[in-house]
Design an enzyme around this catalytic site. Structure first.
Site, PDB file in Angstrom:
ATOM      1  N   LYS A  37       0.855   4.009  -2.930  1.00 54.83           N
ATOM      2  CA  LYS A  37       0.423   5.381  -2.629  1.00 54.83           C
ATOM      3  C   LYS A  37       1.554   6.394  -2.854  1.00 54.83           C
ATOM      4  CE  LYS A  37      -3.929   4.920  -1.449  1.00 54.83           C
ATOM      5  NZ  LYS A  37      -4.963   5.288  -2.435  1.00 54.83           N
ATOM      6  N   TYR A  53       0.830  -1.211   0.000  1.00 56.54           N
ATOM      7  CA  TYR A  53       0.000   0.000   0.000  1.00 56.54           C
ATOM      8  C   TYR A  53       0.869   1.267   0.000  1.00 56.54           C
ATOM      9  CZ  TYR A  53      -3.748   3.096   1.758  1.00 56.54           C
ATOM     10  OH  TYR A  53      -4.664   4.098   1.934  1.00 56.54           O
TER      11      TYR A  53
HETATM   12  N1  LIG Z   1      -9.946   6.147   5.234  1.00 56.72           N
HETATM   13  C1  LIG Z   1      -8.800   6.783   5.335  1.00 56.72           C
HETATM   14  O1  LIG Z   1      -8.487   7.373   6.378  1.00 56.72           O
HETATM   15  C2  LIG Z   1      -7.849   6.818   4.183  1.00 56.72           C
HETATM   16  C3  LIG Z   1      -6.579   7.354   4.420  1.00 56.72           C
HETATM   17  C4  LIG Z   1      -5.698   7.442   3.361  1.00 56.72           C
HETATM   18  C5  LIG Z   1      -6.094   7.019   2.106  1.00 56.72           C
HETATM   19  N2  LIG Z   1      -7.325   6.496   1.903  1.00 56.72           N
HETATM   20  C6  LIG Z   1      -7.673   6.083   0.557  1.00 56.72           C
HETATM   21  O2  LIG Z   1      -8.957   6.580   0.195  1.00 56.72           O
HETATM   22  C7  LIG Z   1      -9.591   5.662  -0.693  1.00 56.72           C
HETATM   23  C8  LIG Z   1     -10.937   5.262  -0.140  1.00 56.72           C
HETATM   24  O3  LIG Z   1     -10.775   4.672   1.117  1.00 56.72           O
HETATM   25  P1  LIG Z   1     -11.983   4.326   2.098  1.00 56.72           P
HETATM   26  O4  LIG Z   1     -11.448   4.491   3.477  1.00 56.72           O
HETATM   27  O5  LIG Z   1     -13.206   5.057   1.701  1.00 56.72           O
HETATM   28  O6  LIG Z   1     -12.114   2.761   1.825  1.00 56.72           O
HETATM   29  P2  LIG Z   1     -13.392   1.831   1.679  1.00 56.72           P
HETATM   30  O7  LIG Z   1     -12.896   0.454   1.763  1.00 56.72           O
HETATM   31  O8  LIG Z   1     -14.478   2.291   2.604  1.00 56.72           O
HETATM   32  O9  LIG Z   1     -13.868   2.154   0.167  1.00 56.72           O
HETATM   33  C9  LIG Z   1     -13.122   1.752  -0.953  1.00 56.72           C
HETATM   34  C10 LIG Z   1     -14.101   1.393  -2.037  1.00 56.72           C
HETATM   35  O10 LIG Z   1     -13.359   0.982  -3.203  1.00 56.72           O
HETATM   36  C11 LIG Z   1     -14.006  -0.147  -3.727  1.00 56.72           C
HETATM   37  N3  LIG Z   1     -13.071  -0.933  -4.543  1.00 56.72           N
HETATM   38  C12 LIG Z   1     -12.112  -1.795  -4.135  1.00 56.72           C
HETATM   39  N4  LIG Z   1     -11.462  -2.309  -5.188  1.00 56.72           N
HETATM   40  C13 LIG Z   1     -12.014  -1.753  -6.290  1.00 56.72           C
HETATM   41  C14 LIG Z   1     -11.758  -1.876  -7.680  1.00 56.72           C
HETATM   42  N5  LIG Z   1     -10.800  -2.680  -8.156  1.00 56.72           N
HETATM   43  N6  LIG Z   1     -12.510  -1.159  -8.535  1.00 56.72           N
HETATM   44  C15 LIG Z   1     -13.490  -0.347  -8.078  1.00 56.72           C
HETATM   45  N7  LIG Z   1     -13.769  -0.190  -6.775  1.00 56.72           N
HETATM   46  C16 LIG Z   1     -13.038  -0.883  -5.890  1.00 56.72           C
HETATM   47  C17 LIG Z   1     -14.515  -0.919  -2.525  1.00 56.72           C
HETATM   48  O11 LIG Z   1     -15.521  -1.856  -2.885  1.00 56.72           O
HETATM   49  C18 LIG Z   1     -15.004   0.228  -1.655  1.00 56.72           C
HETATM   50  O12 LIG Z   1     -16.348   0.559  -1.912  1.00 56.72           O
HETATM   51  C19 LIG Z   1      -8.622   4.495  -0.869  1.00 56.72           C
HETATM   52  O13 LIG Z   1      -7.817   4.720  -2.009  1.00 56.72           O
HETATM   53  C20 LIG Z   1      -7.769   4.598   0.385  1.00 56.72           C
HETATM   54  O14 LIG Z   1      -6.523   3.989   0.208  1.00 56.72           O
HETATM   55  C21 LIG Z   1      -8.221   6.382   2.941  1.00 56.72           C
END
Ligand SMILES: NC(=O)c1ccc[n+]([C@@H]2O[C@H](COP(=O)([O-])OP(=O)(O)OC[C@H]3O[C@@H](n4cnc5c(N)ncnc54)[C@H](O)[C@@H]3O)[C@@H](O)[C@H]2O)c1
Length: 303
Positions: A159, A155
């Site tokens: 990223k 990851y």
């Molecule tokens: N939550 C945080 O604090 C945080 C921090 C840093 C980065 N992020 C990034 O933000 C983004 C969203 O994170 P989140 O916390 O909402 O996660 P989440 O797991 O709630 O949502 C991610 C969504 O992406 C979908 N998904 C997974 N693989 C996929 C694919 N191949 N094609 C299409 N959709 C797909 C999942 O089904 C899910 O609905 C991610 O890229 C994550 O790495 C989140």
């Protein structure tokens, strides 16, 4: 922020942060292509957006391969006539320490995050360049990519690569008026609720319907998914037409510009540095104040 007439694709927008981005963009007037791997959440997201008076269509596809990227751009053009904004948000986690991480753990995370961002951005850039009216690529990164994080080889690498691609594409697409930025979000979602230092406060806030405490919202920059969405809407807007090549942190009450990596301490040796010369001068020279690495472990006050 008025995004009337603009068309946005948000990958992984069936739930979590992506859903908040899709809803915020639609609320500002954009037509939105919702995407996820799970048909139920796509339908539900499209339903909520349209019920709130927005315009949305859904594409069930696994981001990673070129075919999914083409499908998303085609859906934007077929349903709404154009593409102005792409948010590459889809993501998964397969956390394990290096010595236990399998090839599949590595490849699957890199495929969704890094390859998915690449393929979707390429398809969008081709379309935006044809349109000739600029555009917005908003790539979702993570603090893990900026600092490294325990258990997140795959990851963190993906990223970090996403930020490097944002800086590269900002250069390549500048003349076409396409801005490219990386967003470094933090929010309480399925992905973060399992972090031990965050879990009790998130559970408490959800149970009582009260905001997360100040130390989380300010020090850790952890808040709701809606707290992050404002930055996406801003970057999509005309007001951000000159913002490009940046990595921007957001979460809770916090908005931050991440520094571009740059040289810290520098020393010179005439004729170059031998191993012996480095060894003699490392600890009192450029290595005297080493950089930190890793995301500092969050601690609740009094913990
Ligand atoms: N939550 C945080 O604090 C945080 C921090 C840093 C980065 N992020 C990034 O933000 C983004 C969203 O994170 P989140 O916390 O909402 O996660 P989440 O797991 O709630 O949502 C991610 C969504 O992406 C979908 N998904 C997974 N693989 C996929 C694919 N191949 N094609 C299409 N959709 C797909 C999942 O089904 C899910 O609905 C991610 O890229 C994550 O790495 C989140």
């Amino acid at each position: 922020m008025d995004l009337q007439g603009k068309v946005a694709v948000v990958t992984g927008s069936g739930r979590g942060l992506g859903l908040a981005y899709a809803r915020a963009l639609a609320a500002a007037g954009a037509s939105v292509v919702v995407n996820d791997v799970d048909a139920d959440v796509v339908d539900e997201a499209v339903g909520t957006i349209t019920a709130a008076g927005g315009r949305a269509t859904g594409v069930v596809a696994a981001v990673g391969d070129s075919e999914a990227a083409e499908q998303l751009t085609e859906a934007a053009v077929r349903e709404f006539g154009r593409l102005d904004v792409l948010v590459t948000n889809a993501g998964i986690l397969r956390d394990r320490v290096l010595w236990k991480m399998t090839d599949d753990d590595f490849d699957s995370v890199v495929k969704v995050h890094l390859r998915g961002t690449f393929t979707c951005a390429r398809a969008a850039a081709v379309r935006m360049r044809e349109q000739g009216e600029g555009g917005r690529l908003i790539l979702i990164s993570s603090p893990a990519g900026q600092r490294g994080n325990f258990g997140q080889t795959n990851y963190a690498a993906a990223k970090a690569g996403i930020v490097a691609m944002a800086r590269t594409w900002a250069m390549e697409l500048g003349r076409a008026g396409i801005t490219v930025n990386a967003v470094v979000p933090v929010a309480a979602t399925e992905m973060t609720r399992t972090i031990p230092a965050f879990a009790p406060a998130i559970e408490e806030a959800e149970r009582t319907g009260t905001p997360l405490p100040d130390w989380l919202r300010k020090d850790e920059g952890l808040g709701t998914v809606e707290d992050v969405a404002g930055l996406i809407t801003f970057l999509a807007s005309d007001g951000a037409k000159d913002v490009t090549g940046q990595a921007i942190g957001i979460g809770g009450d916090r908005l931050a510009l991440w520094a571009h990596p740059k040289e810290g301490a520098v020393a010179f040796a005439d004729g170059g540095w031998s191993a012996d010369a480095i060894g003699e001068r490392w600890h009192d020279g450029v290595g005297a104040e080493p950089e930190t690495y890793g995301i500092p472990a969050p601690t609740a006050p009094g913990a």
